[in-house]
Design a protein around this motif. Structure first.
Motif, short mmCIF file in Angstrom:
data_model
loop_
_atom_site.label_atom_id
_atom_site.label_comp_id
_atom_site.label_asym_id
_atom_site.label_seq_id
_atom_site.Cartn_x
_atom_site.Cartn_y
_atom_site.Cartn_z
N MET A 11 0.84 -1.15 0.20
CA MET A 11 0.16 0.01 0.14
C MET A 11 0.97 1.18 -0.22
O MET A 11 0.53 2.10 -0.54
N SER A 12 2.10 1.31 0.39
CA SER A 12 2.82 2.18 0.57
C SER A 12 3.42 3.04 -0.91
O SER A 12 3.79 3.94 -0.92
N LEU A 13 2.88 2.07 -1.96
CA LEU A 13 3.22 2.15 -3.56
C LEU A 13 1.90 3.00 -4.25
O LEU A 13 1.90 3.25 -5.43
N LEU A 14 0.93 3.06 -3.29
CA LEU A 14 -0.18 3.58 -3.80
C LEU A 14 -0.24 5.10 -3.27
O LEU A 14 -0.16 5.33 -2.31
N GLU A 149 -0.11 23.17 -6.08
CA GLU A 149 0.35 21.88 -6.02
C GLU A 149 -0.10 21.09 -4.61
O GLU A 149 -0.18 21.59 -3.86
N SER A 150 -0.57 19.78 -5.06
CA SER A 150 -1.29 18.99 -3.94
C SER A 150 -0.15 18.37 -3.35
O SER A 150 0.89 17.87 -3.89
N LEU A 151 -0.22 18.04 -2.14
CA LEU A 151 0.67 17.08 -1.01
C LEU A 151 0.05 15.82 -1.31
O LEU A 151 -0.92 15.74 -1.02
N VAL A 152 1.11 14.82 -1.63
CA VAL A 152 0.52 13.45 -1.81
C VAL A 152 1.75 12.60 -1.23
O VAL A 152 2.90 13.26 -0.66
N TYR A 153 1.38 11.48 -0.57
CA TYR A 153 2.31 10.56 0.13
C TYR A 153 2.40 9.17 -0.83
O TYR A 153 1.61 8.91 -1.20
N PHE A 154 3.76 8.86 -1.12
CA PHE A 154 4.13 7.98 -1.88
C PHE A 154 5.47 7.20 -1.31
O PHE A 154 6.22 7.98 -1.21
#
Length: 170
Positions: A11-14, A149-154
């Protein structure tokens, strides 16, 4: 490696948007950083928010029956960390500027967009609760100029998305 650990690694790769989810009411003011948020329907406008039942804020969210999903911009990485920390709830809200919309749940002034919601259903699934939330008000960012810009987690790190690319087709 356990099945749960393997699942978390996968899931860390989503890639997910980073949000601060807030509530206020008789059970107090609380907030947490969440990536498990998604749209369910546009008729009626409904969001799904997942929260760990072991969180100290879980009961206040259930009791208040309202929440706001504040979608964070790239400039909010510090705020995401604050709301994921062990700071007390009232101390978390000293970071950022806040106001309210229809439900009274805190709305981050400079969020990319905020969805003010009433929690209509709560479903326990494993270690988490799934909140089905009817959107009653939406506030878009009032920052001038190009969209932020949006903050995302990957891959267990923050990133930003939303850069405008120019492609030369010549």
């Amino acid at each position: 490696m356990s099945e749960a650990s393997s699942f978390r690694d996968a899931m860390s790769l989503l890639t997910t948007a980073v949000n601060v989810v807030t509530t206020a009411g008789d059970a107090g003011i609380h907030g947490f950083t969440a990536s498990a948020v998604c749209s369910v329907s546009d008729n009626p406008p409904t969001l799904l928010v997942c929260m760990n039942q072991a969180s100290r804020s879980h009961t206040p969210f259930v009791d208040n029956k309202v929440l706001t999903v504040n979608v964070l911009g790239a400039h909010h990485e510090h705020l995401s960390n604050v709301f994921a920390s062990k700071l007390e709830s009232d101390e978390r809200f000293t970071h950022g500027a806040w106001h309210t919309l229809a439900t009274g749940a805190p709305v981050l002034d400079d969020a990319l967009v905020s969805f003010d919601c009433e929690i209509e259903q709560v479903q326990a699934v494993g270690t988490h609760s799934v909140f089905m939330c009817r959107v009653v008000a939406i506030k878009h960012s009032e920052r001038a100029g190009e969209p932020d810009e949006s903050l995302v987690y990957f891959n267990r790190r923050y990133h930003s998305v939303g850069q405008v690319c120019q492609i030369d087709m010549a």
